[in-house]
Design an enzyme around this catalytic site. Structure first.
Site, short mmCIF file in Angstrom:
data_model
loop_
_atom_site.label_atom_id
_atom_site.label_comp_id
_atom_site.label_asym_id
_atom_site.label_seq_id
_atom_site.Cartn_x
_atom_site.Cartn_y
_atom_site.Cartn_z
N CYS A 179 33.57 -43.49 66.19
CA CYS A 179 33.15 -42.12 65.85
C CYS A 179 33.97 -41.63 64.68
O CYS A 179 33.82 -42.13 63.58
CB CYS A 179 33.23 -41.20 67.06
N SER A 180 34.84 -40.66 64.90
CA SER A 180 35.62 -40.15 63.78
C SER A 180 36.97 -39.63 64.25
O SER A 180 37.49 -38.67 63.70
CB SER A 180 34.85 -39.05 63.06
N CYS A 181 37.55 -40.27 65.29
CA CYS A 181 38.85 -39.84 65.81
C CYS A 181 39.88 -39.84 64.68
O CYS A 181 39.93 -40.78 63.88
CB CYS A 181 39.31 -40.76 66.94
N CYS A 202 38.21 -45.05 62.52
CA CYS A 202 37.65 -44.92 63.87
C CYS A 202 36.25 -45.49 63.79
O CYS A 202 35.34 -44.85 63.28
CB CYS A 202 37.61 -43.46 64.32
#
Lengths: 201, 79
Positions: free
Chosen positions: A112-114, A109
């Site tokens: 972000c950090s999906c 991702c």
């Protein structure tokens, strides 16, 4: 399998949004709407149901049931729900991507950090690091080599950049010599990194 | 569905003054739609608190690494 060092370790704690969440939490607790204990209990319950063993079960089923595999690749969310993971995939659409000898998938991702946390457990800190997020799209082959996964030059690498709407699950290639294994034994072979695509199984 | 799988699409080149889900590394690049998922509220609108955010299909688009970076052979998808 080795994991690269983490020069850009998890930075979320220092982000403005983390401070905002903490302030909001304090205000909500101060207003008597919830308590620390209640939040802790909720998170504990959430994390108890969120582990890589969930993703591993889905993969093991796909390895042993050709028709399930087809359904999984066509509609990940529906196939996950078939195995009782409906609640775990309610907040996003799941897309499963299958590795083959000629094609390797890896998820990232960049924004972000999906991550399909409910199926893979909390994401590893390197997944959230700027180093991984930036290099995975630019030099995926080098990143995978850093994880000890040296793919032949003929293997195509597909990098899936996640969003809040779509989360990915990699279906690794079934290891050779596992013909006689039961689904639970197969599931035990599937690692978290295998589900992210930074390792073979 | 405006862009069925196989459609060639080009990412916007503009740098909006608000949140966008279009990563900078894809700006202006042309890719191919490989999958279409259920429509969702557009994050660019949601992040700004637009009262009635646009609801749009979520496309997975394949970009080639060589087009983006001039090197590497891995395909790149953004979905």
């Amino acid at each position: 399998m080795t994991e690269p060092a983490e020069p850009h370790a998890h930075q979320h704690e220092s982000l403005p949004v983390a401070a905002r969440v903490r302030r909001l939490e304090e205000r909500v607790i101060a207003a008597g709407l919830t308590t620390d204990a209640e939040i802790d209990e909720l998170l504990t319950r959430f994390y108890a149901d969120a582990a890589p063993v969930n993703g591993a079960r889905i993969v093991a089923r796909a390895w042993t049931d050709e028709e399930y595999r087809d359904r999984l690749l066509a509609d990940g969310s529906a196939a996950a729900a078939e195995l009782g993971f409906g609640p775990q995939t309610s907040g996003f659409q799941l897309r499963a991507v299958a590795n083959t000898p000629g094609r390797h998938n890896v998820i990232v991702c960049t924004l972000c950090s999906c991550y399909p946390l409910s199926l893979l457990g909390p994401s590893p800190s390197w997944y959230r690091s700027l180093a991984y997020r930036s290099q995975a799209v630019r030099e995926p082959r080098a990143v995978l080599a850093g994880f000890g996964l040296d793919l032949p030059a003929t293997t195509r690498i597909d990098v899936w950049d996640s969003t809040s709407e779509i989360r990915y699950l990699v279906v690794p290639v079934r290891p050779a010599g596992t013909d006689g294994l039961r689904p639970d034994e197969l599931a035990a072979l599937v690692t978290r990194n295998g589900l992210i695509g930074t390792a073979a199984v | 569905m405006k862009f069925p799988p196989g459609s060639r699409v080009r990412a916007r080149t503009t740098d909006p003054g608000h949140h966008t889900r279009l990563p900078r590394y894809l700006r202006g690049h042309t890719g191919e739609v490989v999958a279409v998922a259920t429509p969702e509220p557009l994050p660019d609108d949601v992040a700004r608190g637009v009262p009635e955010p646009r609801v749009e299909p979520v496309y997975a688009v394949r970009f080639h690494g060589a087009d983006l970076w001039g090197c590497e052979t891995g395909g790149h998808r953004h979905g």
